[in-house]
Design a protein around this motif. Structure first.
Motif, PDB file in Angstrom:
ATOM      1  N   ALA A 147      70.777  18.972  63.554  1.00 23.37           N
ATOM      2  CA  ALA A 147      71.339  18.804  62.225  1.00 23.37           C
ATOM      3  C   ALA A 147      70.259  18.577  61.185  1.00 23.37           C
ATOM      4  N   GLN A 148      69.024  18.162  61.640  1.00 24.83           N
ATOM      5  CA  GLN A 148      67.967  17.891  60.686  1.00 24.83           C
ATOM      6  C   GLN A 148      67.228  19.151  60.265  1.00 24.83           C
ATOM      7  N   ALA A 149      67.382  20.234  61.039  1.00 25.70           N
ATOM      8  CA  ALA A 149      66.620  21.442  60.755  1.00 25.70           C
ATOM      9  C   ALA A 149      67.245  22.191  59.595  1.00 25.70           C
ATOM     10  N   ARG A 150      66.452  23.104  59.020  1.00 29.84           N
ATOM     11  CA  ARG A 150      66.946  23.872  57.883  1.00 29.84           C
ATOM     12  C   ARG A 150      68.001  24.862  58.349  1.00 29.84           C
ATOM     13  N   PRO A 151      68.908  25.296  57.480  1.00 30.01           N
ATOM     14  CA  PRO A 151      69.975  26.231  57.879  1.00 30.01           C
ATOM     15  C   PRO A 151      69.381  27.536  58.398  1.00 30.01           C
ATOM     16  N   PRO A 152      70.038  28.173  59.359  1.00 28.46           N
ATOM     17  CA  PRO A 152      69.525  29.426  59.906  1.00 28.46           C
ATOM     18  C   PRO A 152      69.650  30.561  58.912  1.00 28.46           C
ATOM     19  N   ALA A 153      68.846  31.592  59.146  1.00 26.58           N
ATOM     20  CA  ALA A 153      68.908  32.784  58.304  1.00 26.58           C
ATOM     21  C   ALA A 153      70.211  33.512  58.551  1.00 26.58           C
ATOM     22  N   PRO A 154      70.652  34.331  57.591  1.00 27.80           N
ATOM     23  CA  PRO A 154      71.898  35.094  57.788  1.00 27.80           C
ATOM     24  C   PRO A 154      71.810  35.957  59.036  1.00 27.80           C
ATOM     25  N   ARG A 155      72.945  36.068  59.750  1.00 28.75           N
ATOM     26  CA  ARG A 155      72.969  36.815  60.998  1.00 28.75           C
ATOM     27  C   ARG A 155      73.672  38.141  60.818  1.00 28.75           C
ATOM     28  N   SER A 156      73.312  39.078  61.690  1.00 29.54           N
ATOM     29  CA  SER A 156      73.984  40.379  61.676  1.00 29.54           C
ATOM     30  C   SER A 156      75.395  40.223  62.213  1.00 29.54           C
ATOM     31  N   GLU A 157      76.353  40.778  61.491  1.00 31.56           N
ATOM     32  CA  GLU A 157      77.760  40.612  61.866  1.00 31.56           C
ATOM     33  C   GLU A 157      78.075  41.329  63.159  1.00 31.56           C
ATOM     34  N   PHE A 158      77.345  42.392  63.452  1.00 32.35           N
ATOM     35  CA  PHE A 158      77.703  43.231  64.590  1.00 32.35           C
ATOM     36  C   PHE A 158      76.768  43.034  65.784  1.00 32.35           C
ATOM     37  N   ALA A 159      75.852  42.057  65.731  1.00 32.12           N
ATOM     38  CA  ALA A 159      74.907  41.866  66.826  1.00 32.12           C
ATOM     39  C   ALA A 159      75.639  41.335  68.061  1.00 32.12           C
ATOM     40  N   LEU A 160      75.344  41.918  69.216  1.00 29.05           N
ATOM     41  CA  LEU A 160      75.946  41.472  70.456  1.00 29.05           C
ATOM     42  C   LEU A 160      75.074  40.445  71.153  1.00 29.05           C
ATOM     43  N   SER A 161      73.790  40.434  70.897  1.00 25.67           N
ATOM     44  CA  SER A 161      72.858  39.493  71.492  1.00 25.67           C
ATOM     45  C   SER A 161      71.853  39.087  70.427  1.00 25.67           C
ATOM     46  N   THR A 162      71.326  37.890  70.569  1.00 28.26           N
ATOM     47  CA  THR A 162      70.358  37.375  69.608  1.00 28.26           C
ATOM     48  C   THR A 162      69.101  36.948  70.333  1.00 28.26           C
ATOM     49  N   ALA A 163      67.959  37.341  69.796  1.00 30.38           N
ATOM     50  CA  ALA A 163      66.666  36.881  70.293  1.00 30.38           C
ATOM     51  C   ALA A 163      66.032  36.012  69.218  1.00 30.38           C
ATOM     52  N   ILE A 164      65.563  34.847  69.616  1.00 36.30           N
ATOM     53  CA  ILE A 164      64.940  33.909  68.690  1.00 36.30           C
ATOM     54  C   ILE A 164      63.465  33.804  69.031  1.00 36.30           C
ATOM     55  N   LEU A 165      62.618  34.204  68.092  1.00 40.35           N
ATOM     56  CA  LEU A 165      61.183  33.978  68.252  1.00 40.35           C
ATOM     57  C   LEU A 165      60.912  32.516  67.940  1.00 40.35           C
ATOM     58  N   THR A 166      60.238  31.834  68.831  1.00 40.02           N
ATOM     59  CA  THR A 166      60.066  30.385  68.693  1.00 40.02           C
ATOM     60  C   THR A 166      58.922  30.006  67.765  1.00 40.02           C
ATOM     61  N   GLY A 167      58.398  30.959  67.022  1.00 39.49           N
ATOM     62  CA  GLY A 167      57.335  30.703  66.061  1.00 39.49           C
ATOM     63  C   GLY A 167      57.100  31.938  65.224  1.00 39.49           C
ATOM     64  N   PRO A 168      56.220  31.837  64.229  1.00 37.01           N
ATOM     65  CA  PRO A 168      55.929  32.994  63.374  1.00 37.01           C
ATOM     66  C   PRO A 168      55.349  34.142  64.185  1.00 37.01           C
ATOM     67  N   PRO A 169      55.739  35.381  63.877  1.00 36.94           N
ATOM     68  CA  PRO A 169      55.220  36.535  64.621  1.00 36.94           C
ATOM     69  C   PRO A 169      53.706  36.674  64.460  1.00 36.94           C
ATOM     70  N   VAL A 170      53.058  37.169  65.486  1.00 35.97           N
ATOM     71  CA  VAL A 170      51.624  37.434  65.441  1.00 35.97           C
ATOM     72  C   VAL A 170      51.397  38.730  64.665  1.00 35.97           C
ATOM     73  N   PRO A 171      50.494  38.744  63.702  1.00 39.19           N
ATOM     74  CA  PRO A 171      50.248  39.984  62.933  1.00 39.19           C
ATOM     75  C   PRO A 171      49.919  41.157  63.849  1.00 39.19           C
ATOM     76  N   GLY A 172      50.532  42.282  63.564  1.00 36.94           N
ATOM     77  CA  GLY A 172      50.290  43.492  64.345  1.00 36.94           C
ATOM     78  C   GLY A 172      51.093  43.586  65.621  1.00 36.94           C
ATOM     79  N   SER A 173      51.892  42.563  65.937  1.00 34.07           N
ATOM     80  CA  SER A 173      52.680  42.582  67.168  1.00 34.07           C
ATOM     81  C   SER A 173      53.903  43.479  67.002  1.00 34.07           C
ATOM     82  N   SER A 174      54.247  44.185  68.068  1.00 38.76           N
ATOM     83  CA  SER A 174      55.449  45.033  68.074  1.00 38.76           C
ATOM     84  C   SER A 174      56.629  44.322  68.695  1.00 38.76           C
ATOM     85  N   LEU A 175      56.522  43.012  68.886  1.00 35.61           N
ATOM     86  CA  LEU A 175      57.544  42.268  69.619  1.00 35.61           C
ATOM     87  C   LEU A 175      58.904  42.370  68.940  1.00 35.61           C
TER      88      LEU A 175
END
Length: 648
Positions: A33-61
């Motif tokens: 409850a202390q964390a900031r609100p999540p970003a808007p989600r895709s209405e039609f997504a069947l699965s969600t992947a959460i990157l646990t930190g900022p993406p590495v520059p140049g990564s194709s992840l």
């Protein structure tokens, strides 16, 4: 791999201890409850992947995850990861991925998209299906309860190195079975610096993951014909299907329709029809191999697919037997007895396989000798060919259908399958006698379910409970089967004394089931009951004056065999046998045998009455078991597995 690639083993040991301490710590503060609100989600997504930190520059992840069907969110730490996790609907899969992850897309596919496991992980990646979401939330809560004070005295988010691996270890500690796929030469790593990251990328480029994916789509232990004559090109058909959005279920259905068309061609009874039937049967087998390879290639396992794959092989083969018998009848050759005999032999042989494997599940007895023989190269293919598995069997049927006639086809089948059955059964008997292992309660329950005893045997077992005597279940079952088959062979058709024999058989079935099947050879009890029931139907139909009795008996045995195969695949899926009401409704093996004996006595010297009675019984049994089977396999309670079936 370079030691600087972050190892999940050391992290797992530290994380498990941290999880147990944090999870039980008094006064743990909710952090989501202390964390900031999540970003808007895709209405039609069947699965969600959460990157646990900022993406590495140049990564194709990010792109790699989206290519696998994930809607990607980015968090800054455990608390925000928890908030994003809480925003994902409870019925959806969720994946957590370290943003430093470097590896093949197929590594992520294997770890994050396989529907058969509630939780799965690879280094730097973790996924949880709905049934494991609660445990994941607890683990993430424990990881986020320890706050790190900032220089100004304000709490900041906890720093957790490789959060997915930490959580995977926590799930293990919480009793959740986390599947970790065998990656082989595929790369999945979380490098801890630029140099290690460069080395990981180099390792990724050195391995063609598409080639690995194609290779892994093929079963590791296939028969000779399938390995060298089908799989070299069927895997590419599977990839072609995957790239065009076709599903394994659609390919399975195409295989069934092709086999039914082959059966129709065989039923014409002319040479052109036989040639076309042989060709179409081989095409059906190619599609049969392709559906499993497509499922493994794209990880499209489903409950419906489990049911289709488990039952359609038998439906295709037995429909082709019927087509051959119809074609022979057009030319004045009655081979229905041979067709039914081949089906009885094949089904009993499979029951031997199923019973032995279930009896020794988890003990290692079923595989110890085979593994040693597989280490001797020349024995591998010899042993796989000598038992006439489905690939060799269908190839033989196709060639003989095109070149000879149905009578030769059936005699070749009966001789070849009888030899294979004797070979495998003798080996398993010797193995059971020389490598005895304690049989688990689950194995005993599975054998009792495979026996398919109905209300008459249950009543007898209840009356004998605790007073079964010194006679073992195997001896009792063998005696009952011998008496039943002997009576059917010796007594004239319609003799009322066969009813008394069937009653004795029902009593021996109850005596055999009065105590657990724990003997070294008690796994032979279900095959003995199958043989007694099927052979009795075959003999009585063959003795009947009605020319339609054997085709009707073929339909009855096919309906009952479907029930027995359905039972096997339910047990393999871990959901147990069909409901007791179903077994009682269709009578159990002893009840159906008694009914057939009564019908024979009532139908003596009455023309086609016996054939009509068998047809009615076949329709009744078939409808009941098929409706219940469809209800089960399309329900949410059915296992999401893709059974490999017999060696192809």
């Amino acid at each position: 791999m370079n030691s600087r690639f972050r190892s999940s083993d050391s992290l797992s040991r530290r994380a498990a201890a941290r999880f147990r301490a944090a999870h039980n710590a008094p006064g743990a503060v909710p952090w989501a409850a202390q964390a900031r609100p999540p970003a808007p989600r895709s209405e039609f997504a069947l699965s969600t992947a959460i990157l646990t930190g900022p993406p590495v520059p140049g990564s194709s992840l990010d792109a790699d995850l989206r290519s696998l069907g994930f809607d990607v969110e980015v968090a800054t730490g455990p608390r925000e990861t928890g908030a994003l996790l809480a925003a994902v609907p409870a019925g959806q899969r969720v994946a957590l991925v370290d943003p430093r992850f470097v590896g093949h897309v197929h590594s992520l596919r294997l770890a994050l998209t396989d529907p058969r496991f509630p939780a799965a992980a690879a280094p730097g990646a973790l996924t949880a299906q709905p049934e494991a979401r609660a445990a994941l939330t607890r683990a993430l809560g424990a990881a986020g309860t320890a706050e790190t004070p900032a220089p100004g005295g304000q709490a900041t988010d906890t720093v957790v190195d490789n959060l997915p691996d930490t959580l995977a270890a926590a799930l293990d500690a919480d009793g959740v079975a986390v599947h970790r796929p065998q990656l082989g030469t595929l790369v999945a790593a979380v490098p801890d610096g630029p140099e290690a990251r460069h080395q990981a990328r180099t390792a990724v480029e050195a391995v063609d993951d598409e080639a690995v994916r194609l290779k892994s789509a093929v079963k590791a232990h296939d028969g000779f014909f399938t390995t060298f004559f089908i799989s070299p090109y069927s895997r590419y058909i599977a990839r072609w299907c995957a790239r065009r959005g076709l599903t394994p279920n659609q390919v399975t259905t195409a295989s069934l329709l092709t086999a039914l068309l082959a059966a129709g061609c065989a039923a014409t009874g002319d040479r052109a029809g036989y040639v076309a039937a042989g060709v179409l049967l081989l095409v059906s087998f190619v599609l049969d191999c392709t559906d499993g390879q497509l499922a493994r290639y794209s990880l499209q396992y489903s409950t419906m697919g489990a049911w289709l794959d488990a039952t359609f092989d038998r439906a295709k083969e037995y429909a082709f037997y019927a087509g051959l018998a119809l074609g022979a009848a057009r030319n004045g050759d009655d081979v229905w007895a041979l067709a039914l005999g081949a089906m009885v032999l094949m089904t009993c042989r499979h029951v031997v396989d199923f019973s032995f494997n279930e009896a020794n599940a988890g003990s290692g007895t079923a595989t110890a000798l085979s593994n040693r023989l597989d280490s001797v190269g020349w024995t591998v293919w010899a042993r796989r060919m000598i038992i006439l598995p489905i690939g060799e069997r269908w190839a033989m049927i196709a060639v003989l259908t095109a070149a000879t006639n149905p009578r030769i086809v059936f005699w070749a089948l009966i001789v070849g399958c009888a030899f294979g059955a004797c070979y495998t059964t003798a080996g398993r008997v010797l193995r059971s006698l020389t490598r005895r292992a304690a049989r688990t309660e689950r194995a005993c329950r599975a054998l009792a379910d495979l026996a398919d005893s109905g209300p008459l045997a249950e009543l007898q077992a209840r009356l004998l409970h605790g007073r079964a005597g010194a006679v073992g279940p195997l001896f009792t079952a063998a005696l009952g089967a011998a008496v039943m088959i002997g009576g059917a062979l010796y007594l004239p058709f319609g003799d009322p004394r066969l009813i008394a024999v069937a009653v004795i058989y029902a009593m021996t079935a109850g005596l055999a089931g009065a105590r657990p099947l724990k003997g070294a050879l008690d796994w032979l009890v279900p095959p003995l009951f199958r043989a007694a029931e099927y052979v009795t139907v075959l003999v009585l139909a063959a003795k009947s004056d009605s020319p339609q009795a054997l085709p009707a008996a073929f339909g009855l045995v096919a309906a009952v065999a479907y029930h027995h195969y359905d039972t096997v695949y339910r047990i393999r899926g871990g959901t147990g046998a069909p409901p007791a009401w179903l077994v009682r409704t269709i009578g159990g093996h002893e009840g159906r045998t008694l009914v057939v004996a009564v019908l024979a006595a009532l139908s003596a010297n009455r023309g086609n009455d016996f054939a009509s009675a068998l047809t009615a019984l076949a329709v009744a049994v078939g409808l009941v078991v098929l409706v219940e089977s469809i209800r089960f396999w399309v329900s949410s309670g059915a296992p999401a597995v893709h059974d490999e079936g017999e060696t192809a």
